[in-house]
Design an enzyme around this catalytic site. Structure first.
Site: not given
Ligand code: AMP
Ligand code: TRP
Length: 352
Positions: A121, A214, A217
């Site tokens: 992230k 994966k 969002k």
């Protein structure tokens, strides 16, 4: 010789959280929410919309409010009963932040440095990531242990955070063992070792555009994911455009090796229909991909549309959703506050 202590078993309790960021997708549903629904048959469950985790990266406040209501609506639309189980938003129970601070002082920097989600992230510009993003896993440990939860249903991406939670619980129990015993608390192991519940038909749903990534969002492409609020047309378009390889579907499981996109679509079909991959390949193996994709469109529309419709109905009445969160928060606080009082006593904080 140390005195033998009889450990009282912990009350079985499920806790899990979902971040109110972006749109909920099929990965959230199959990896987490569908299993939240099943667990309520056998367990006392606490399901949390983790708004404080969301702000570890910048959020537009109106969008955060909208997404918090949408995740709440998704829980209810998927079948969680807010009267029986607790559904609430994290920021309304102060113990989460308070216990997270305590855990910041228990966890070691070296432990946090190993967290792969932070690395992903934060990206290249790690110096510019928020301190909250770095400390994200200690807040997650606090979420779980504030309720002394014993089981945590999550997707596979959260496994490492669960391991850290167990390490924090163990170090806290060890560091304060004498004190915990001296206070005569019900269990010498003050915090349980929460079990991750990761196994399931689809612990890792992959992107429809790239079977090695994966479903997320934050993927820039809308075509990478099926959102719970997608209408039938959007579902059909996304599945028809989903990446596949030129080979037809195999008849045996072994034939899926090295074909991540095909494997992902079969996994999704299996998770939505409660059928095994063997069984699905027996029916569709050898046939055209387009035939299987059409079956997957029909199944996905039949499974997701009722949830999406119910979510839309629920979010149209924000006052009712807010009332459910308020009631859930009050019930969560009633469990959390006695735990925090004990934690403060263990630490030696004077309290009134
Ligand atoms: P998040 O949206 O990151 O708050 O995730 C909510 C829950 O959905 C967590 O339990 C995640 O592990 C799970 N989850 C998110 N993405 C996926 C995915 N692609 N496959 C399976 N589970 C997922
Ligand atoms: N970190 C989880 C995720 O990204 C969300 C979460 C926060 C959570 N607190 C939790 C999950 C506690 C399980 C238990 O999805």
């Amino acid at each position: 010789m140390t005195q033998a202590v009889t450990l009282k078993p912990f009350t079985p309790r499920v806790f899990s959280g979902v971040q109110p960021t972006g749109n909920l997708h099929l990965g959230n549903y199959l990896g987490a929410i569908k299993r939240f629904v099943a667990l309520q048959e056998t367990h006392e469950c606490i399901y949390c919309v983790v708004d404080m985790h969301a702000i570890t990266v910048a959020q537009d406040p109106d969008e955060l409010t909208r997404a918090t209501r949408e995740v709440t609506a998704a829980f209810i639309a998927a079948g969680i009963d807010p009267k029986k189980q607790i559904i609430f938003n994290q920021s309304q129970v102060a113990g989460h932040a308070e216990l997270a601070w305590v855990f910041n002082c228990i966890a070691r920097i070296g432990w946090l440095n190993r967290m792969t989600q932070f690395k992903e992230k934060a990206g290249k510009d790690r110096e510019n990531a928020s301190l909250g993003l770095y400390a994200y896993p200690t807040l997650m440990a606090a979420d779980i242990l504030l309720y002394r939860a014993t089981a945590v249903p999550v997707g596979e991406d959260q496994k490492q955070h669960l391991e850290l939670t167990r390490d924090i619980a163990q170090k806290f129990n060890f560091d304060f063992a004498d004190r915990i015993r001296a206070l005569g608390l019900e269990s010498a192991e003050y915090f349980p070792q929460p079990e991750p519940l990761i196994a399931g038909p689809a612990p890792r749903v992959m992107s429809l555009r790239d079977g090695t990534k994966k479903m997320s969002k934050s993927d820039a492409s809308e075509y990478s994911r099926l959102n719970l609020t997608d209408d039938a047309d959007a579902i059909a378009t996304k599945i028809r455009k989903a990446k596949t390889d030129p080979e037809p579907l195999p008849s045996e499981i072994d034939g899926l090796k090295g074909r991540p996109e095909a494997e992902n679509l079969v996994t999704i079909y299996g998770a939505l229909s409660n059928r095994t991959a063997e069984d699905i390949l027996r029916e569709y193996g050898g046939g055209q991909f387009s035939t299987f994709k059409q079956a997957l469109v029909d199944l996905s529309v039949a499974s997701l549309s009722p949830i999406g419709d119910e979510m839309r109905r629920l979010v149209a009445d924000p006052a009712s959703i807010d009332a459910i969160l308020a009631e859930g928060s009050a019930r969560a606080r009633a469990i959390a506050e006695p735990v925090m009082r004990e934690v403060r006593a263990i630490l030696g904080f004077i309290q009134s």
